[in-house]
Write a protein that holds these residues in place. Structure first.
Motif, PDB file in Angstrom:
ATOM      1  N   TYR A  33      34.873 -62.160  12.354  1.00  0.00           N
ATOM      2  CA  TYR A  33      35.543 -63.284  13.015  1.00  0.00           C
ATOM      3  C   TYR A  33      34.884 -64.627  12.672  1.00  0.00           C
ATOM      4  N   PRO A  34      34.713 -64.956  11.388  1.00  0.00           N
ATOM      5  CA  PRO A  34      34.001 -66.203  11.055  1.00  0.00           C
ATOM      6  C   PRO A  34      34.749 -67.444  11.546  1.00  0.00           C
ATOM      7  N   ASP A  35      34.023 -68.320  12.240  1.00  0.00           N
ATOM      8  CA  ASP A  35      34.569 -69.566  12.774  1.00  0.00           C
ATOM      9  C   ASP A  35      35.823 -69.348  13.619  1.00  0.00           C
ATOM     10  N   GLU A  36      35.786 -68.303  14.417  1.00  0.00           N
ATOM     11  CA  GLU A  36      36.891 -68.014  15.343  1.00  0.00           C
ATOM     12  C   GLU A  36      36.347 -67.891  16.758  1.00  0.00           C
ATOM     13  N   TRP A  37      37.233 -68.080  17.708  1.00  0.00           N
ATOM     14  CA  TRP A  37      36.946 -67.796  19.108  1.00  0.00           C
ATOM     15  C   TRP A  37      37.231 -66.327  19.334  1.00  0.00           C
ATOM     16  N   ILE A  38      36.421 -65.694  20.160  1.00  0.00           N
ATOM     17  CA  ILE A  38      36.718 -64.330  20.595  1.00  0.00           C
ATOM     18  C   ILE A  38      36.610 -64.276  22.116  1.00  0.00           C
ATOM     19  N   ALA A  39      37.347 -63.368  22.689  1.00  0.00           N
ATOM     20  CA  ALA A  39      37.207 -63.029  24.102  1.00  0.00           C
ATOM     21  C   ALA A  39      36.650 -61.616  24.117  1.00  0.00           C
ATOM     22  N   ALA A  40      35.538 -61.430  24.797  1.00  0.00           N
ATOM     23  CA  ALA A  40      34.884 -60.119  24.812  1.00  0.00           C
ATOM     24  C   ALA A  40      34.537 -59.727  26.234  1.00  0.00           C
ATOM     25  N   TRP A  41      34.486 -58.414  26.458  1.00  0.00           N
ATOM     26  CA  TRP A  41      34.031 -57.874  27.739  1.00  0.00           C
ATOM     27  C   TRP A  41      33.466 -56.494  27.474  1.00  0.00           C
ATOM     28  N   GLY A  42      32.294 -56.243  28.033  1.00  0.00           N
ATOM     29  CA  GLY A  42      31.626 -54.975  27.758  1.00  0.00           C
ATOM     30  C   GLY A  42      31.198 -54.953  26.308  1.00  0.00           C
ATOM     31  N   ASP A  43      31.639 -53.942  25.600  1.00  0.00           N
ATOM     32  CA  ASP A  43      31.266 -53.831  24.192  1.00  0.00           C
ATOM     33  C   ASP A  43      32.489 -53.891  23.274  1.00  0.00           C
ATOM     34  N   ARG A  44      33.460 -54.714  23.662  1.00  0.00           N
ATOM     35  CA  ARG A  44      34.651 -54.821  22.805  1.00  0.00           C
ATOM     36  C   ARG A  44      35.217 -56.234  22.804  1.00  0.00           C
ATOM     37  N   VAL A  45      35.880 -56.538  21.698  1.00  0.00           N
ATOM     38  CA  VAL A  45      36.570 -57.814  21.545  1.00  0.00           C
ATOM     39  C   VAL A  45      38.003 -57.617  22.019  1.00  0.00           C
ATOM     40  N   LEU A  46      38.434 -58.452  22.945  1.00  0.00           N
ATOM     41  CA  LEU A  46      39.774 -58.333  23.519  1.00  0.00           C
ATOM     42  C   LEU A  46      40.812 -59.094  22.710  1.00  0.00           C
ATOM     43  N   SER A  47      40.424 -60.255  22.174  1.00  0.00           N
ATOM     44  CA  SER A  47      41.324 -61.054  21.344  1.00  0.00           C
ATOM     45  C   SER A  47      40.482 -62.006  20.516  1.00  0.00           C
ATOM     46  N   SER A  48      41.097 -62.549  19.466  1.00  0.00           N
ATOM     47  CA  SER A  48      40.374 -63.479  18.591  1.00  0.00           C
ATOM     48  C   SER A  48      41.365 -64.434  17.942  1.00  0.00           C
ATOM     49  N   GLY A  49      40.835 -65.541  17.411  1.00  0.00           N
ATOM     50  CA  GLY A  49      41.668 -66.510  16.713  1.00  0.00           C
ATOM     51  C   GLY A  49      41.023 -67.877  16.690  1.00  0.00           C
ATOM     52  N   THR A  50      41.680 -68.813  16.032  1.00  0.00           N
ATOM     53  CA  THR A  50      41.132 -70.164  15.930  1.00  0.00           C
ATOM     54  C   THR A  50      41.585 -71.064  17.077  1.00  0.00           C
ATOM     55  N   ASP A  51      42.590 -70.640  17.820  1.00  0.00           N
ATOM     56  CA  ASP A  51      43.109 -71.417  18.942  1.00  0.00           C
ATOM     57  C   ASP A  51      42.544 -70.865  20.251  1.00  0.00           C
ATOM     58  N   LEU A  52      41.655 -71.615  20.878  1.00  0.00           N
ATOM     59  CA  LEU A  52      40.978 -71.150  22.082  1.00  0.00           C
ATOM     60  C   LEU A  52      41.963 -70.779  23.185  1.00  0.00           C
ATOM     61  N   THR A  53      42.976 -71.598  23.389  1.00  0.00           N
ATOM     62  CA  THR A  53      43.948 -71.321  24.451  1.00  0.00           C
ATOM     63  C   THR A  53      44.686 -70.012  24.189  1.00  0.00           C
ATOM     64  N   GLY A  54      45.070 -69.772  22.952  1.00  0.00           N
ATOM     65  CA  GLY A  54      45.751 -68.529  22.600  1.00  0.00           C
ATOM     66  C   GLY A  54      44.864 -67.312  22.804  1.00  0.00           C
ATOM     67  N   VAL A  55      43.589 -67.437  22.409  1.00  0.00           N
ATOM     68  CA  VAL A  55      42.636 -66.337  22.593  1.00  0.00           C
ATOM     69  C   VAL A  55      42.484 -66.029  24.080  1.00  0.00           C
ATOM     70  N   ARG A  56      42.336 -67.069  24.885  1.00  0.00           N
ATOM     71  CA  ARG A  56      42.198 -66.886  26.330  1.00  0.00           C
ATOM     72  C   ARG A  56      43.443 -66.233  26.939  1.00  0.00           C
ATOM     73  N   ASP A  57      44.608 -66.735  26.548  1.00  0.00           N
ATOM     74  CA  ASP A  57      45.852 -66.211  27.125  1.00  0.00           C
ATOM     75  C   ASP A  57      46.080 -64.747  26.745  1.00  0.00           C
ATOM     76  N   ARG A  61      46.182 -61.442  29.320  1.00  0.00           N
ATOM     77  CA  ARG A  61      47.253 -60.429  29.342  1.00  0.00           C
ATOM     78  C   ARG A  61      46.684 -59.032  29.144  1.00  0.00           C
ATOM     79  N   ASN A  62      45.669 -58.897  28.285  1.00  0.00           N
ATOM     80  CA  ASN A  62      45.082 -57.580  28.007  1.00  0.00           C
ATOM     81  C   ASN A  62      44.361 -56.995  29.212  1.00  0.00           C
ATOM     82  N   VAL A  63      43.668 -57.839  29.977  1.00  0.00           N
ATOM     83  CA  VAL A  63      42.868 -57.322  31.098  1.00  0.00           C
ATOM     84  C   VAL A  63      43.465 -57.631  32.459  1.00  0.00           C
ATOM     85  N   GLY A  64      44.496 -58.455  32.502  1.00  0.00           N
ATOM     86  CA  GLY A  64      45.119 -58.788  33.771  1.00  0.00           C
ATOM     87  C   GLY A  64      44.273 -59.689  34.641  1.00  0.00           C
ATOM     88  N   GLY A  65      43.465 -60.549  34.032  1.00  0.00           N
ATOM     89  CA  GLY A  65      42.629 -61.465  34.804  1.00  0.00           C
ATOM     90  C   GLY A  65      41.700 -62.249  33.903  1.00  0.00           C
TER      91      GLY A  65
END
Length: 92
Positions: A33-57, A61-65
């Motif tokens: 994930y070079p120069d990307e935002w990731i959302a992680a929890w525990g030992d896994r990446v939930l989403s990734s991308g260059t757009d922080l808002t998209g990664v967060r959203d 949706r994946n974790v429901g919170g």
């Protein structure tokens, strides 16, 4: 009249586990994930991308919170500094 907000809640053990995982797997994350935002929890990446808002959203949706950490994976180390007495010009 303004009132003082309640003190912040201490971070959960899962937060610290996730933070440690991110730091331990830094090199692998840079490769994937070079120069990307990731959302992680525990030992896994939930989403990734260059757009922080998209990664967060997508993570929401994946974790429901909001139980995840947003982390920027820098491809190359950068030094961030600020000195009020020095003017920095591009290319210097």
């Amino acid at each position: 009249m303004l009132t003082n907000p309640p003190p912040p809640q201490p971070a959960s053990p899962e937060y610290w586990k996730t933070k440690q995982w991110l730091l331990r797997h830094d090199w692998e994350l840079v490769q994937e994930y070079p120069d990307e935002w990731i959302a992680a929890w525990g030992d896994r990446v939930l989403s990734s991308g260059t757009d922080l808002t998209g990664v967060r959203d997508r993570a929401r949706r994946n974790v429901g919170g909001d139980d995840f950490i947003l982390w920027f994976v820098e491809a190359t180390p950068r030094v961030y500094a600020y000195r009020a007495d020095v003017e920095i010009t591009p290319g210097s």
